[in-house]
Design an enzyme around this catalytic site. Sequence first.
Site, PDB file in Angstrom:
ATOM      1  N   TYR A 168       0.851  -1.204   0.000  1.00  0.00           N
ATOM      2  CA  TYR A 168       0.000   0.000   0.000  1.00  0.00           C
ATOM      3  C   TYR A 168       0.887   1.254   0.000  1.00  0.00           C
ATOM      4  CZ  TYR A 168      -3.441   3.446   1.653  1.00  0.00           C
ATOM      5  OH  TYR A 168      -4.243   4.563   1.788  1.00  0.00           O
TER       6      TYR A 168
HETATM    7  N1  LIG Z   1      -9.610   6.629   5.152  1.00  0.00           N
HETATM    8  C1  LIG Z   1      -8.450   7.223   5.371  1.00  0.00           C
HETATM    9  O1  LIG Z   1      -8.095   7.489   6.520  1.00  0.00           O
HETATM   10  C2  LIG Z   1      -7.553   7.596   4.212  1.00  0.00           C
HETATM   11  C3  LIG Z   1      -6.428   8.392   4.466  1.00  0.00           C
HETATM   12  C4  LIG Z   1      -5.611   8.748   3.389  1.00  0.00           C
HETATM   13  C5  LIG Z   1      -5.936   8.323   2.111  1.00  0.00           C
HETATM   14  N2  LIG Z   1      -7.030   7.542   1.911  1.00  0.00           N
HETATM   15  C6  LIG Z   1      -7.337   7.113   0.543  1.00  0.00           C
HETATM   16  O2  LIG Z   1      -8.693   7.384   0.257  1.00  0.00           O
HETATM   17  C7  LIG Z   1      -9.101   6.559  -0.816  1.00  0.00           C
HETATM   18  C8  LIG Z   1     -10.454   5.968  -0.499  1.00  0.00           C
HETATM   19  O3  LIG Z   1     -10.324   5.092   0.590  1.00  0.00           O
HETATM   20  P1  LIG Z   1     -11.410   5.011   1.761  1.00  0.00           P
HETATM   21  O4  LIG Z   1     -10.718   5.387   3.000  1.00  0.00           O
HETATM   22  O5  LIG Z   1     -12.635   5.712   1.363  1.00  0.00           O
HETATM   23  O6  LIG Z   1     -11.634   3.438   1.849  1.00  0.00           O
HETATM   24  P2  LIG Z   1     -12.875   2.499   1.445  1.00  0.00           P
HETATM   25  O7  LIG Z   1     -14.108   2.989   2.091  1.00  0.00           O
HETATM   26  O8  LIG Z   1     -12.395   1.125   1.732  1.00  0.00           O
HETATM   27  O9  LIG Z   1     -13.033   2.735  -0.102  1.00  0.00           O
HETATM   28  C9  LIG Z   1     -12.165   2.177  -1.052  1.00  0.00           C
HETATM   29  C10 LIG Z   1     -12.919   2.097  -2.348  1.00  0.00           C
HETATM   30  O10 LIG Z   1     -12.061   1.494  -3.329  1.00  0.00           O
HETATM   31  C11 LIG Z   1     -12.779   0.419  -3.917  1.00  0.00           C
HETATM   32  N3  LIG Z   1     -11.872  -0.623  -4.373  1.00  0.00           N
HETATM   33  C12 LIG Z   1     -10.955  -1.287  -3.646  1.00  0.00           C
HETATM   34  N4  LIG Z   1     -10.368  -2.229  -4.397  1.00  0.00           N
HETATM   35  C13 LIG Z   1     -10.937  -2.160  -5.624  1.00  0.00           C
HETATM   36  C14 LIG Z   1     -10.783  -2.896  -6.816  1.00  0.00           C
HETATM   37  N5  LIG Z   1      -9.929  -3.911  -6.904  1.00  0.00           N
HETATM   38  N6  LIG Z   1     -11.528  -2.561  -7.878  1.00  0.00           N
HETATM   39  C15 LIG Z   1     -12.434  -1.555  -7.805  1.00  0.00           C
HETATM   40  N7  LIG Z   1     -12.633  -0.831  -6.697  1.00  0.00           N
HETATM   41  C16 LIG Z   1     -11.894  -1.135  -5.609  1.00  0.00           C
HETATM   42  C17 LIG Z   1     -13.694  -0.087  -2.828  1.00  0.00           C
HETATM   43  O11 LIG Z   1     -14.732  -0.858  -3.381  1.00  0.00           O
HETATM   44  P3  LIG Z   1     -15.486  -1.962  -2.455  1.00  0.00           P
HETATM   45  O12 LIG Z   1     -16.133  -1.181  -1.360  1.00  0.00           O
HETATM   46  O13 LIG Z   1     -16.441  -2.563  -3.408  1.00  0.00           O
HETATM   47  O14 LIG Z   1     -14.422  -2.887  -1.961  1.00  0.00           O
HETATM   48  C18 LIG Z   1     -14.160   1.224  -2.229  1.00  0.00           C
HETATM   49  O15 LIG Z   1     -15.197   1.782  -2.977  1.00  0.00           O
HETATM   50  C19 LIG Z   1      -7.996   5.534  -1.003  1.00  0.00           C
HETATM   51  O16 LIG Z   1      -7.195   5.908  -2.113  1.00  0.00           O
HETATM   52  C20 LIG Z   1      -7.180   5.647   0.272  1.00  0.00           C
HETATM   53  O17 LIG Z   1      -5.846   5.269   0.066  1.00  0.00           O
HETATM   54  C21 LIG Z   1      -7.855   7.169   2.931  1.00  0.00           C
END
Ligand SMILES: NC(=O)c1ccc[n+]([C@@H]2O[C@H](COP(=O)([O-])OP(=O)(O)OC[C@H]3O[C@@H](n4cnc5c(N)ncnc54)[C@H](OP(=O)(O)O)[C@@H]3O)[C@@H](O)[C@H]2O)c1
Length: 251
Positions: A168
Amino acid sequence: MEIKPTQHYQPAADLLRDRVILVTGAGDGIGRAAACSYAAHGATVVLLGRTIPKLERVYDEIEAAGYPQAAIYPINLEGAAAKDYEDLAATLRKEFGRLDGLLHNAATLGTLTPLQSYDLELWYKVMQANLNAPFMLTQACLELLRESSDARVVFVADHKSRAYWGAYGVSKAGLDSLMRILADETEANTRIRVNSIDPGPVRTNLRNRAYPAEENDALRLPDDVMAPFLYLMGPDSASITGRSLTLDEFQ
Ligand SMILES: NC(=O)c1ccc[n+]([C@@H]2O[C@H](COP(=O)([O-])OP(=O)(O)OC[C@H]3O[C@@H](n4cnc5c(N)ncnc54)[C@H](OP(=O)(O)O)[C@@H]3O)[C@@H](O)[C@H]2O)c1
């Protein structure tokens, strides 16, 4: 004291009117919030993700709110190949005739493990979904983005080059380079602007998986971090490219 243009950013209600914006990982978390927020500001949003019922819920939410009708494009980024992205670009061209914005939001955590014992198959999967897929998707969509009068590519960053973040962390570092290289290549001769936003800790599934023991009530919700996502996707960011922003710049 200098007031930055991003401080207390207030997007216009019709900021994204008539723009076609593709959001990856639009079914949940930050991607869901971004898709709804873009639609609320006038965009036609293409919801890309791998879990169709989640995408359908977001589609319904957008429809019920009376925002421009969204579209669903299911893809599993782990398994998709270059041809799948070419097909996607061809569909966008046929349905909409252009692409004005691309939010690279989807990501998978893999596992928090020392490099020495990181499972190789999982490493490949994470790199495929988090880094190779955004590259292939960008490559396939570049021509469409070039044809927009004011296009944006936005990457969701996460600076985690430290112990146990494994594939990651490496994929996110690679994404940062991809953003900067693309920004450099497009700055002079196109109207495409390319930037990233690191939202910091946000209460989502991904965060829960990374920090299962965390007391997360104090964390921001995805809807609370939308200011930079709107700023970087709309006309107000026309003069910046190749920048990695954090939420601090919006407070
Ligand atoms: N949350 C934090 O604290 C944080 C901090 C910094 C950066 N980020 C970034 O924010 C972004 C969104 O993450 P989030 O925190 O919102 O997490 P999340 O709720 O787990 O969302 C991730 C999304 O990516 C999709 N996804 C994962 N693998 C996939 C695949 N193989 N093909 C298509 N879609 C896929 C998931 O779909 P499914 O739900 O169907 O699996 C989900 O819609 C990411 O880039 C993460 O690195 C998050």
